[in-house]
Design an enzyme around this catalytic site. Structure first.
Site, PDB file in Angstrom:
ATOM      1  N   ASN A 108      -3.656   8.500   5.659  1.00 41.33           N
ATOM      2  CA  ASN A 108      -2.375   7.956   6.091  1.00 41.33           C
ATOM      3  C   ASN A 108      -2.395   7.474   7.528  1.00 41.33           C
ATOM      4  OD1 ASN A 108      -1.333   8.505   3.654  1.00 41.33           O
ATOM      5  ND2 ASN A 108      -0.118  10.257   4.287  1.00 41.33           N
ATOM      6  N   HIS A 114      -6.339  -5.487  -2.780  1.00 39.58           N
ATOM      7  CA  HIS A 114      -7.148  -5.685  -1.574  1.00 39.58           C
ATOM      8  C   HIS A 114      -7.387  -7.158  -1.274  1.00 39.58           C
ATOM      9  CE1 HIS A 114      -8.798  -1.284  -1.733  1.00 39.58           C
ATOM     10  NE2 HIS A 114      -7.529  -1.362  -1.397  1.00 39.58           N
ATOM     11  N   ARG A 126       0.820  -1.207   0.000  1.00 40.58           N
ATOM     12  CA  ARG A 126       0.000   0.000   0.000  1.00 40.58           C
ATOM     13  C   ARG A 126       0.861   1.267   0.000  1.00 40.58           C
ATOM     14  NH1 ARG A 126      -3.530   2.222   4.702  1.00 40.58           N
ATOM     15  NH2 ARG A 126      -4.868   3.711   3.615  1.00 40.58           N
ATOM     16  N   HIS A 143       0.421   4.505  -2.411  1.00 40.53           N
ATOM     17  CA  HIS A 143       0.246   5.884  -1.935  1.00 40.53           C
ATOM     18  C   HIS A 143       1.378   6.775  -2.421  1.00 40.53           C
ATOM     19  CE1 HIS A 143      -2.954   5.658   1.428  1.00 40.53           C
ATOM     20  NE2 HIS A 143      -3.125   4.652   0.604  1.00 40.53           N
TER      21      HIS A 143
HETATM   22  C1  HEM Z   1      -8.695   1.957  -6.278  1.00 42.99           C
HETATM   23  C2  HEM Z   1      -8.540   2.817  -5.309  1.00 42.99           C
HETATM   24  C3  HEM Z   1      -8.212   2.427  -3.905  1.00 42.99           C
HETATM   25  C4  HEM Z   1      -8.873   2.821  -2.794  1.00 42.99           C
HETATM   26  C5  HEM Z   1     -10.059   3.742  -2.739  1.00 42.99           C
HETATM   27  C6  HEM Z   1      -8.238   2.185  -1.663  1.00 42.99           C
HETATM   28  C7  HEM Z   1      -8.615   2.362  -0.353  1.00 42.99           C
HETATM   29  C8  HEM Z   1      -8.096   1.680   0.725  1.00 42.99           C
HETATM   30  C9  HEM Z   1      -8.522   1.827   2.085  1.00 42.99           C
HETATM   31  C10 HEM Z   1      -9.581   2.803   2.576  1.00 42.99           C
HETATM   32  C11 HEM Z   1      -7.819   0.949   2.837  1.00 42.99           C
HETATM   33  C12 HEM Z   1      -7.959   0.681   4.334  1.00 42.99           C
HETATM   34  C13 HEM Z   1      -7.070   1.557   5.142  1.00 42.99           C
HETATM   35  C14 HEM Z   1      -7.347   1.366   6.607  1.00 42.99           C
HETATM   36  O1  HEM Z   1      -8.405   1.766   7.064  1.00 42.99           O
HETATM   37  O2  HEM Z   1      -6.490   0.806   7.322  1.00 42.99           O
HETATM   38  C15 HEM Z   1      -6.946   0.249   1.954  1.00 42.99           C
HETATM   39  C16 HEM Z   1      -6.064  -0.730   2.341  1.00 42.99           C
HETATM   40  C17 HEM Z   1      -5.189  -1.344   1.499  1.00 42.99           C
HETATM   41  N1  HEM Z   1      -4.991  -1.053   0.174  1.00 42.99           N
HETATM   42 FE1  HEM Z   1      -6.136   0.127  -0.969  1.00 42.99          FE
HETATM   43  N2  HEM Z   1      -7.215   1.431  -2.114  1.00 42.99           N
HETATM   44  C18 HEM Z   1      -7.148   1.538  -3.467  1.00 42.99           C
HETATM   45  C19 HEM Z   1      -6.224   0.959  -4.300  1.00 42.99           C
HETATM   46  C20 HEM Z   1      -5.190   0.161  -3.861  1.00 42.99           C
HETATM   47  C21 HEM Z   1      -4.104  -0.279  -4.683  1.00 42.99           C
HETATM   48  C22 HEM Z   1      -3.879   0.139  -6.136  1.00 42.99           C
HETATM   49  C23 HEM Z   1      -3.325  -1.069  -3.919  1.00 42.99           C
HETATM   50  C24 HEM Z   1      -2.059  -1.790  -4.277  1.00 42.99           C
HETATM   51  C25 HEM Z   1      -1.803  -2.231  -5.492  1.00 42.99           C
HETATM   52  C26 HEM Z   1      -3.933  -1.127  -2.615  1.00 42.99           C
HETATM   53  C27 HEM Z   1      -3.469  -1.887  -1.572  1.00 42.99           C
HETATM   54  C28 HEM Z   1      -4.007  -1.875  -0.297  1.00 42.99           C
HETATM   55  C29 HEM Z   1      -3.572  -2.770   0.763  1.00 42.99           C
HETATM   56  C30 HEM Z   1      -2.538  -3.871   0.629  1.00 42.99           C
HETATM   57  C31 HEM Z   1      -4.301  -2.424   1.897  1.00 42.99           C
HETATM   58  C32 HEM Z   1      -4.198  -3.067   3.294  1.00 42.99           C
HETATM   59  C33 HEM Z   1      -3.207  -2.291   4.128  1.00 42.99           C
HETATM   60  C34 HEM Z   1      -2.973  -2.885   5.509  1.00 42.99           C
HETATM   61  O3  HEM Z   1      -3.323  -4.053   5.772  1.00 42.99           O
HETATM   62  O4  HEM Z   1      -2.414  -2.161   6.344  1.00 42.99           O
HETATM   63  N3  HEM Z   1      -5.047  -0.355  -2.606  1.00 42.99           N
HETATM   64  N4  HEM Z   1      -7.122   0.715   0.672  1.00 42.99           N
HETATM   65  C1  LIG Z   2       2.391   8.680  10.691  1.00 42.77           C
HETATM   66  C2  LIG Z   2       1.573   9.905  10.704  1.00 42.77           C
HETATM   67  O1  LIG Z   2       2.035  10.978  10.353  1.00 42.77           O
HETATM   68  N1  LIG Z   2       0.311   9.762  11.089  1.00 42.77           N
HETATM   69  C3  LIG Z   2      -0.629  10.863  11.103  1.00 42.77           C
HETATM   70  C4  LIG Z   2      -1.818  10.522  10.244  1.00 42.77           C
HETATM   71  O2  LIG Z   2      -2.831  11.487  10.311  1.00 42.77           O
HETATM   72  C5  LIG Z   2      -3.310  11.735  11.623  1.00 42.77           C
HETATM   73  C6  LIG Z   2      -4.491  12.693  11.525  1.00 42.77           C
HETATM   74  O3  LIG Z   2      -4.389  13.602  10.475  1.00 42.77           O
HETATM   75  C7  LIG Z   2      -2.165  12.248  12.508  1.00 42.77           C
HETATM   76  O4  LIG Z   2      -2.625  12.465  13.825  1.00 42.77           O
HETATM   77  C8  LIG Z   2      -1.050  11.176  12.536  1.00 42.77           C
HETATM   78  O5  LIG Z   2       0.055  11.627  13.261  1.00 42.77           O
END
Ligand code: HEM
Ligand SMILES: CC(=O)N[C@H]1CO[C@H](CO)[C@@H](O)[C@@H]1O
Ligand SMILES: *[C@@H]1O[C@H](CO)[C@@H](O)[C@H](O)[C@H]1NC(C)=O
Ligand SMILES: *[C@@H]1O[C@H](CO)[C@@H](O)[C@H](O)[C@H]1NC(C)=O
Ligand SMILES: *[C@@H]1O[C@H](CO)[C@@H](O)[C@H](O)[C@H]1NC(C)=O
Length: 328
Positions: A98, A196, A66, A70
């Site tokens: 983030n 995902h 991820r 980003h």
């Molecule tokens: C299409 C648009 C995308 C959206 C709107 C999106 C949105 C999100 C969101 C909201 C999360 C959860 C974050 C959290 O609450 O912890 C997430 C997690 C994740 N995303 Fe996406 N994402 C997108 C595309 C991608 C792409 C292109 C990749 C990689 C190729 C990716 C890989 C991941 C992974 C691996 C996680 C899990 C992270 C973790 O376990 O800490 N995402 N994404």
């Molecule tokens: C690692 C880091 O900078 N985390 C920030 C993510 O965003 C929240 C809210 O905007 C901050 O409080 C964290 O420090």
């Protein structure tokens, strides 16, 4: 044909061939084996360091993947996501999306190891790209060659995240546009959303679909009602912190099961469900979800190389950071 003309057309053909070949190995100024002469062990140091981390904690593969996404979507793959805020600047890292980014320490640790062997040579942006590839392949996902030579940016701005990074509430029109400005098409959108297949999300990203979709205490009609019941057991109203698996049952394995879920209207985010609202992404989802031969692994490798070239800095642009959290 006169000899002179023959020679000219021969030279022209050579030139075309050279251009074609250099275009292959030199996409957007990146190339395979870029550190071959300047830091021959770079890729193996990064592989081993990533392996140490992933073998102990396989769930870290998701945040490392991820992080690369980003990085690439905001300002291009130039390591701006890694920069810390300063007294005078609030960096990308501080943005709400983030909140949940992880893996910064892992990248900093790998960078320190690489710096020991070849100081000031290997960019943080390349380390992020390689760590993403390495960790995905270590959890049985595809392997791809990563063209290298990215340089690190010196700028990281909080507000650019909201403009450039797609969010979980985006619809298909917004996703199409946000990918298109990065040179990524609808196939890339469908394929890369397959990221995902691993990882977790905070309830924050899905709670509106479970409790108050249009502000009338309703649920999202595009989600399988049985799945809503299940998710409601995990995510209580107003809960922003609990984690849910995005691909329950197989959230540690890189496979095509994400598409099976989305096809069954069990994608976690609106942005996952949105893939069913465009003919091309919909067809891709159903093809991968069907039993006959998924192409996801191969497609993912290809789209990752493409994403890894978005907005890169090369040549004498940017710098090679000494520490990934700070500009030199
Ligand atoms: C299409 C648009 C995308 C959206 C709107 C999106 C949105 C999100 C969101 C909201 C999360 C959860 C974050 C959290 O609450 O912890 C997430 C997690 C994740 N995303 Fe996406 N994402 C997108 C595309 C991608 C792409 C292109 C990749 C990689 C190729 C990716 C890989 C991941 C992974 C691996 C996680 C899990 C992270 C973790 O376990 O800490 N995402 N994404
Ligand atoms: C690692 C880091 O900078 N985390 C920030 C993510 O965003 C929240 C809210 O905007 C901050 O409080 C964290 O420090
Ligand atoms: C960067 O900022 C984060 C969050 O504020 C902090 O945890 C981390 O230690 C900082 N990194 C460095 C190298 O100072
Ligand atoms: C997508 O969202 C935008 C902004 O909220 C809205 O203007 C547009 O109509 C939506 N498109 C679809 C297809 O829902
Ligand atoms: C649902 O959303 C509406 C509009 O935003 C808000 O007024 C209402 O309080 C919310 N209901 C619940 C149960 O959160």
């Amino acid at each position: 044909m006169a000899t002179g003309q023959k020679l000219l057309s021969f030279l022209f053909l050579q030139l075309v061939l050279i251009l074609m070949v250099s275009n292959l190995s030199n996409a957007k100024g990146l190339s395979l084996g870029y550190y071959h002469k300047t830091c021959p062990n770079a890729e193996s140091i990064i592989w081993k360091a990533t392996h140490r981390v992933i073998s102990r904690a396989p769930t870290l593969a998701a945040p490392l993947l991820r992080l690369h996404f980003h990085d690439c979507f905001v300002r291009g793959c130039e390591g701006s996501v890694l920069l810390n805020s300063t007294k005078t600047n609030v960096a990308e890292r501080a943005a709400i999306p983030n909140l949940s980014l992880r893996g910064f320490n892992v990248i900093d640790g790998i960078k320190a190891e690489v710096e020991k062997e070849c100081p000031g040579v290997v960019s943080c942006a390349d380390i992020v790209a390689l760590a993403a590839r390495d960790s995905v392949s270590m959890i049985h996902g595809p392997y791809w060659e990563v063209p290298l030579g990215r340089r690190d940016g010196r700028v990281s701005i909080l507000n650019e995240v909201f403009a450039e990074l797609p969010g979980p509430f985006n619809n298909i029109t917004q996703l199409r546009q946000m990918f298109a400005v990065k040179g990524l098409n609808m196939k890339d959108l469908a394929v890369l959303s397959g990221g995902h297949t691993i990882g977790t999300s905070h309830c924050l990203g899905v709670n509106n679909r479970l409790y108050n979709f249009t502000g009338r205490g309703d649920t999202d009609p595009s989600m399988d009602p049985n799945y809503i019941v299940k998710l409601r057991q995990k995510c209580k109203p107003g809960d922003t912190t609990t984690l849910v698996e995005m691909d329950p049952g197989s959230f540690k394995t890189f496979d095509e099961s994400y598409f099976t879920l989305v096809a069954k209207r069990r994608g976690l985010f609106q942005s996952d469900a949105a893939l069913l609202n465009d003919p091309e992404t919909r067809a891709y989802v159903f093809h991968q979800a069907s039993t006959h031969g998924s192409t996801f692994a191969k497609d993912f490798a290809k789209s990752m190389v493409k994403m890894g070239q978005v907005g890169v800095l090369t040549g004498n642009q940017g710098e090679i950071r000494k520490h990934c959290a700070f500009v030199n």
